[in-house]
Write an enzyme that holds these catalytic residues in place. Structure first.
Site, PDB file in Angstrom:
ATOM      1  N   GLY A 136       0.824  -1.195   0.000  1.00 28.36           N
ATOM      2  CA  GLY A 136       0.000   0.000   0.000  1.00 28.36           C
ATOM      3  C   GLY A 136       0.864   1.253   0.000  1.00 28.36           C
ATOM      4  N   CYS A 137       0.263   2.381  -0.382  1.00 30.31           N
ATOM      5  CA  CYS A 137       1.042   3.619  -0.504  1.00 30.31           C
ATOM      6  C   CYS A 137       1.460   4.169   0.861  1.00 30.31           C
ATOM      7  CB  CYS A 137       0.253   4.651  -1.294  1.00 30.31           C
ATOM      8  SG  CYS A 137      -1.446   4.922  -0.731  1.00 30.31           S
ATOM      9  N   PHE A 138       0.520   4.311   1.795  1.00 28.91           N
ATOM     10  CA  PHE A 138       0.887   4.733   3.145  1.00 28.91           C
ATOM     11  C   PHE A 138       1.888   3.745   3.745  1.00 28.91           C
ATOM     12  CE2 PHE A 138      -3.002   7.483   4.168  1.00 28.91           C
ATOM     13  CZ  PHE A 138      -2.247   8.637   4.355  1.00 28.91           C
ATOM     14  N   ALA A 139       1.622   2.457   3.549  1.00 32.95           N
ATOM     15  CA  ALA A 139       2.486   1.428   4.128  1.00 32.95           C
ATOM     16  C   ALA A 139       3.912   1.553   3.604  1.00 32.95           C
ATOM     17  CB  ALA A 139       1.928   0.046   3.829  1.00 32.95           C
ATOM     18  N   CYS A 141       5.484   4.256   2.401  1.00 31.65           N
ATOM     19  CA  CYS A 141       6.120   5.468   2.915  1.00 31.65           C
ATOM     20  C   CYS A 141       6.533   5.304   4.379  1.00 31.65           C
ATOM     21  CB  CYS A 141       5.157   6.645   2.763  1.00 31.65           C
ATOM     22  SG  CYS A 141       5.907   8.253   3.060  1.00 31.65           S
TER      23      CYS A 141
END
Length: 327
Positions: A136-139, A141
């Site tokens: 995932g994108c948040f994950a 980062c």
């Protein structure tokens, strides 16, 4: 040079569009087809107008099997449904951009085993994998801001995380919180302490630091901008600034897309690239970490192509040497 053939499912959305933008110029890839049931027969450049002059391909409704790799650029829950309804040859490698197979307990589907596709964590596993669950994108980062500490067993206190994402993180489907009139000049918090990416973050950190038991306090925010994620994190730490910088620089020394900056960082340095930047500071007894990525590239399609490069033995940076526009 021989090229592999790639197919894309869900090619009309944001991640599908970014996948096309990368692959249309990739030196080792031929785009065999782009599937979109709602746009079948339409020119891809009529939907993704940034590709006018780059490709004459049209969307198709069928799923040819004469390919080497299949990208699933679909919504959460839809990848599993797609594979259940459309048997894919075992000879075809799959890279899934949904969250359907990211967690350990959900990483198997029929005879397929999915490897969690964060190269800075699982590069060697990715090289021999047949199926990838793209993070995932948040994950992505947040993990890039914490992996070096976990690798040294140094997350000994709870971590406080505040991360803000651009509007493309919500996908193309309209919702009350994605309309321009609501999102522009606005800022909001959502899913505080409960965001779904916490699970994959925790599994990755535990992979490196099995004794980890401290809380990850994650406050996600919706930003009034289009692309990018900035995560600001801090925890109590006995490390000196010099020790922390050395740990981060050593961890990422062999990873071509993640860089440690001695200076403060901002999103324009990474938007439209597959790059991640990390910056660490020390304030009293607290270690402060900033991590930034483009949510659609390093947080989605760019990382998927990076994984593809590793799986097929290509140069890891192939097709991904993209420069940010800093003004």
């Amino acid at each position: 040079m021989n090229k592999i053939k790639a197919g894309i499912i869900g090619g009309a959305g944001y991640t599908g569009g970014e996948m096309l933008r990368i692959l249309v110029n990739h030196p080792n890839v031929e785009i065999a087809f782009v599937n979109s049931t709602s746009n079948a027969g339409n020119l891809i450049s009529d939907v993704h107008t940034d590709l006018i002059g780059d490709t004459d391909l049209k969307f198709v409704s069928d799923i040819p099997q004469d390919i080497d790799v299949l990208f699933l650029c679909v919504g959460h829950g839809d990848a599993k449904k797609f594979l259940a309804a459309n048997p894919i040859s075992e000879n075809i490698k799959i890279i899934d951009l949904s969250q359907d197979f990211r967690l350990n307990e959900k990483s198997a589907f029929e005879s397929r085993e999915f490897v969690y596709g964060l190269p800075e964590l699982n590069r060697d596993k990715i090289k021999t994998a047949k199926n990838i669950a793209n993070p995932g994108c948040f994950a992505t980062c947040i993990q890039l801001g914490l992996l070096p500490l976990a690798a040294k067993g140094l997350i000994k206190k709870e971590v406080h995380i505040n991360a803000t994402t651009g509007s493309t993180g919500a996908g193309q489907s309209l919702a009350a919180t994605s309309h321009f009139s609501w999102r522009n000049n606005n800022l909001s918090i959502y899913k505080a302490f409960e965001h779904q990416h916490l699970n994959e973050i925790s599994e990755s950190l535990l992979q490196l630091q099995p004794s980890l038991s401290e809380a990850l306090n994650f406050i996600p925010q919706r930003g009034a901008f289009t692309r990018g994620i900035l995560a600001a994190m801090y925890l109590d730490s006995d490390l000196t600034l010099e020790e922390a910088q050395n740990i981060y620089e050593t961890y990422y020394a062999t990873h071509p897309f993640t860089h440690v900056s001695q200076k403060n960082i901002d999103l324009k340095q990474v938007v439209n690239t597959n790059k991640a930047l990390v910056h660490v500071e020390k304030h009293g007894g607290k270690l402060f970490i900033i991590s930034i990525i483009d949510n659609l590239l390093k947080g989605a399609s760019g990382q998927a192509v990076q994984n593809m490069n590793l799986m097929f033995g290509f140069e890891e940076t192939a097709g991904l040497r993209l420069k940010a526009a800093n003004f």
